[in-house]
Design a protein around this motif. Structure first.
Motif, mmCIF file in Angstrom:
data_model
loop_
_atom_site.group_PDB
_atom_site.id
_atom_site.type_symbol
_atom_site.label_atom_id
_atom_site.label_comp_id
_atom_site.label_asym_id
_atom_site.label_seq_id
_atom_site.Cartn_x
_atom_site.Cartn_y
_atom_site.Cartn_z
ATOM 1 N N THR A 215 -2.648 3.267 -12.074
ATOM 2 C CA THR A 215 -3.830 3.137 -11.209
ATOM 3 C C THR A 215 -3.480 2.871 -9.751
ATOM 4 O O THR A 215 -4.339 2.939 -8.878
ATOM 5 C CB THR A 215 -4.744 2.004 -11.723
ATOM 6 N N ASP A 216 -2.212 2.572 -9.484
ATOM 7 C CA ASP A 216 -1.781 2.333 -8.097
ATOM 8 C C ASP A 216 -1.584 3.628 -7.331
ATOM 9 O O ASP A 216 -1.466 3.607 -6.098
ATOM 10 C CB ASP A 216 -0.468 1.539 -8.068
ATOM 11 N N ILE A 217 -1.531 4.762 -8.033
ATOM 12 C CA ILE A 217 -1.240 6.040 -7.375
ATOM 13 C C ILE A 217 -2.290 6.368 -6.315
ATOM 14 O O ILE A 217 -1.967 6.634 -5.154
ATOM 15 C CB ILE A 217 -1.134 7.181 -8.400
ATOM 16 N N SER A 218 -3.561 6.356 -6.710
ATOM 17 C CA SER A 218 -4.626 6.720 -5.765
ATOM 18 C C SER A 218 -4.719 5.709 -4.623
ATOM 19 O O SER A 218 -4.983 6.080 -3.473
ATOM 20 C CB SER A 218 -5.969 6.838 -6.485
ATOM 21 N N LYS A 219 -4.488 4.444 -4.936
ATOM 22 C CA LYS A 219 -4.521 3.417 -3.881
ATOM 23 C C LYS A 219 -3.443 3.670 -2.839
ATOM 24 O O LYS A 219 -3.680 3.576 -1.629
ATOM 25 C CB LYS A 219 -4.318 2.026 -4.498
ATOM 26 N N ALA A 220 -2.232 4.006 -3.313
ATOM 27 C CA ALA A 220 -1.117 4.243 -2.397
ATOM 28 C C ALA A 220 -1.361 5.486 -1.546
ATOM 29 O O ALA A 220 -1.081 5.490 -0.337
ATOM 30 C CB ALA A 220 0.182 4.384 -3.181
ATOM 31 N N ILE A 221 -1.887 6.534 -2.163
ATOM 32 C CA ILE A 221 -2.165 7.755 -1.396
ATOM 33 C C ILE A 221 -3.203 7.482 -0.314
ATOM 34 O O ILE A 221 -3.058 7.906 0.841
ATOM 35 C CB ILE A 221 -2.613 8.891 -2.335
ATOM 36 N N ASN A 222 -4.259 6.746 -0.649
ATOM 37 C CA ASN A 222 -5.275 6.411 0.347
ATOM 38 C C ASN A 222 -4.710 5.545 1.467
ATOM 39 O O ASN A 222 -5.138 5.634 2.615
ATOM 40 C CB ASN A 222 -6.451 5.697 -0.316
ATOM 41 N N MET A 223 -3.737 4.718 1.129
ATOM 42 C CA MET A 223 -3.124 3.834 2.118
ATOM 43 C C MET A 223 -2.231 4.593 3.095
ATOM 44 O O MET A 223 -2.174 4.291 4.288
ATOM 45 C CB MET A 223 -2.304 2.754 1.399
ATOM 46 N N PHE A 224 -1.519 5.626 2.591
ATOM 47 C CA PHE A 224 -0.493 6.278 3.404
ATOM 48 C C PHE A 224 -0.866 7.664 3.918
ATOM 49 O O PHE A 224 -0.237 8.151 4.853
ATOM 50 C CB PHE A 224 0.816 6.377 2.606
ATOM 51 N N LYS A 225 -1.875 8.298 3.332
ATOM 52 C CA LYS A 225 -2.195 9.662 3.754
ATOM 53 C C LYS A 225 -2.599 9.691 5.228
ATOM 54 O O LYS A 225 -3.293 8.806 5.723
ATOM 55 C CB LYS A 225 -3.316 10.240 2.886
ATOM 56 N N GLY A 226 -2.122 10.696 5.926
ATOM 57 C CA GLY A 226 -2.472 10.846 7.325
ATOM 58 C C GLY A 226 -1.655 10.025 8.292
ATOM 59 O O GLY A 226 -1.847 10.119 9.507
ATOM 60 N N LYS A 227 -0.722 9.215 7.780
ATOM 61 C CA LYS A 227 0.107 8.430 8.697
ATOM 62 C C LYS A 227 0.974 9.364 9.525
ATOM 63 O O LYS A 227 1.478 10.384 9.026
ATOM 64 C CB LYS A 227 0.988 7.437 7.926
ATOM 65 N N PRO A 228 1.176 9.064 10.812
ATOM 66 C CA PRO A 228 1.982 9.926 11.677
ATOM 67 C C PRO A 228 3.371 10.179 11.091
ATOM 68 O O PRO A 228 4.013 9.251 10.586
ATOM 69 C CB PRO A 228 2.073 9.122 12.978
ATOM 70 N N GLY A 229 3.804 11.422 11.126
ATOM 71 C CA GLY A 229 5.138 11.775 10.658
ATOM 72 C C GLY A 229 5.170 12.280 9.230
ATOM 73 O O GLY A 229 6.197 12.798 8.779
ATOM 74 N N LEU A 230 4.056 12.138 8.483
ATOM 75 C CA LEU A 230 4.045 12.557 7.082
ATOM 76 C C LEU A 230 3.329 13.901 6.921
ATOM 77 O O LEU A 230 2.270 14.128 7.495
ATOM 78 C CB LEU A 230 3.361 11.509 6.212
ATOM 79 N N LEU A 231 3.928 14.778 6.099
ATOM 80 C CA LEU A 231 3.349 16.083 5.813
ATOM 81 C C LEU A 231 2.822 16.182 4.392
ATOM 82 O O LEU A 231 1.894 16.938 4.123
ATOM 83 C CB LEU A 231 4.409 17.184 6.041
#
Length: 251
Positions: A215-231
């Protein structure tokens, strides 16, 4: 001795390393280079071995000088303050790991790939530098990368198509299950595509630290998606997979 330099010119798929056993389509020049704490596989369209060795030794000299002067750089698991202007690669490690709330050495494998890659990029058309599973890629064509994972459900089933139009970029992974890198989480695998290998390495470590259960997968994606430098981000835990960004799964 860790200071020994070992170079092997490869003419076929390297027979070492779980991430290297299935490499296909090698470049014209390929080497396995072992130096100090690094075990590198490098594939290049030109014979740039002299430049590679020079860059490799320079990187270690820079890192070792900083660690000797500031031991916190090596030991901290949290971001550190930039007390002075260091060399460009050290400054980048400090700044980008701060963005992902991890210590600077969380990005060291990716930083080595970037350091060598930047020295070589303007001298060759295609370049792959793999350092313990963390990769710098420069190519003008699409490639497929198989993701190694110790998970019976997904073993040998996850392949990523990477677009040449994005290159150069970094592809780095972290696992709480296997591998030598420190992870404070329990992910089967976190793989990140970043604009640089430093971004990808730091982010993979940080995201992996947040994965304890499915259940941590979706939380982590929401936390990190769109951060500068990530594709792109790919996370595997148990029976679940989560992805964001430029993650293109292929057979």
């Amino acid at each position: 001795e860790k200071n020994n330099l070992k170079i092997e010119r490869l003419h076929q798929t390297p027979d070492a390393g779980i991430y290297r056993k299935k490499i296909k389509g090698l470049g014209k020049y390929n080497w396995n280079i072992v130096y100090k704490y690094s075990d590198l596989f490098i594939s290049c369209s030109k014979n740039l071995l002299v430049v590679i060795i020079q860059s490799l030794k320079e990187f270690y000299s820079i890192i070792e000088e900083v660690i000797e002067k500031y031991p916190v750089f090596e030991k901290s698991l949290m971001p550190i303050a930039q007390e002075e202007v260091f060399s460009e690669i050290i400054n980048e490690m400090i700044q980008k790991t701060k963005k992902f709330n991890v210590g600077p050495m969380a990005s060291v494998a990716g930083a080595l790939c970037d350091y060598i890659g930047r020295d070589l990029s303007n001298k060759c058309k295609t370049l792959l530098i793999e350092n313990g599973g963390d990769i710098f890629i420069k190519t003008n064509r699409d490639i497929t990368v198989g993701i190694y994972i110790e998970n019976k459900k997904y073993s040998d089933k996850i392949n990523l198509k990477l677009r040449g139009s994005q290159a150069p970029y970094g592809l780095c992974s972290s696992s709480g299950i296997f591998g030598h890198s420190l992870s404070l989480g329990k992910s089967d695998l976190v793989t990140v595509i970043g604009k640089t290998a430093i971004d990808a390495d730091a982010a993979a470590t940080s995201i992996g630290n947040h994965i304890g259960k499915e259940t941590d997968i979706s939380k982590a994606i929401n936390m990190f998606k769109g951060k500068p430098g990530l594709l792109g981000i790919l996370i595997v835990k148990g029976n679940k997979i989560g992805a964001w960004g430029n993650i293109e799964l292929t057979s």
